[in-house]
Design a protein around this motif. Sequence first.
Motif, PDB file in Angstrom:
ATOM      1  N   ARG A   4      44.368  46.593  11.698  1.00 11.35           N
ATOM      2  CA  ARG A   4      44.143  46.037  13.230  1.00 11.35           C
ATOM      3  C   ARG A   4      45.859  46.518  14.437  1.00 11.35           C
ATOM      4  NH1 ARG A   4      46.119  43.397  16.911  1.00 11.35           N
ATOM      5  NH2 ARG A   4      48.067  42.346  15.559  1.00 11.35           N
TER       6      ARG A   4
ATOM      7  N   ASP B  85      33.902  51.027  17.368  1.00 13.61           N
ATOM      8  CA  ASP B  85      33.063  49.668  17.645  1.00 13.61           C
ATOM      9  C   ASP B  85      33.176  49.064  18.101  1.00 13.61           C
ATOM     10  OD1 ASP B  85      32.498  52.527  19.575  1.00 13.61           O
ATOM     11  OD2 ASP B  85      30.219  52.715  18.364  1.00 13.61           O
ATOM     12  N   ASP B  86      33.198  48.009  16.800  1.00 18.51           N
ATOM     13  CA  ASP B  86      33.149  46.570  16.999  1.00 18.51           C
ATOM     14  C   ASP B  86      33.839  46.350  16.012  1.00 18.51           C
ATOM     15  OD1 ASP B  86      32.463  44.289  17.242  1.00 18.51           O
ATOM     16  OD2 ASP B  86      30.460  44.364  16.587  1.00 18.51           O
TER      17      ASP B  86
ATOM     18  N   LYS C  90      35.930  43.688  13.438  1.00 20.58           N
ATOM     19  CA  LYS C  90      35.790  42.306  12.995  1.00 20.58           C
ATOM     20  C   LYS C  90      36.275  41.750  11.710  1.00 20.58           C
ATOM     21  CE  LYS C  90      31.811  41.441  15.669  1.00 20.58           C
ATOM     22  NZ  LYS C  90      30.793  40.336  15.668  1.00 20.58           N
TER      23      LYS C  90
END
Length: 94
Positions: A57, A69-70, A72
């Motif tokens: 991250r 893109d996403d 998690k």
Amino acid sequence: MTTADDKVTESRAFEAQPFQADVAKLLHLMVHSVYADKSVFLRELIANAADACERLRYEGITDPKLLGDDFKPHITLTPDAEAKRLTVEDTASA
């Protein structure tokens, strides 16, 4: 008096065998003392996975394409009773 133009070089012979033996002894001690308790070992694996997710991250802040893109972050524990195995997988290792 030493000036910036004076360069002192030093070389030493590196003996890999004693170092490797010391590392092997250290790893043996770690495995048989700290990680002898299965719950401590599992907590350490999960903590390492969480650290890997956090590092990814953090790296994604400067290089967004690392995250896709996403993104998690997650940690997945997959038990396999027949093989007596527990797999710990994190987003950063996928």
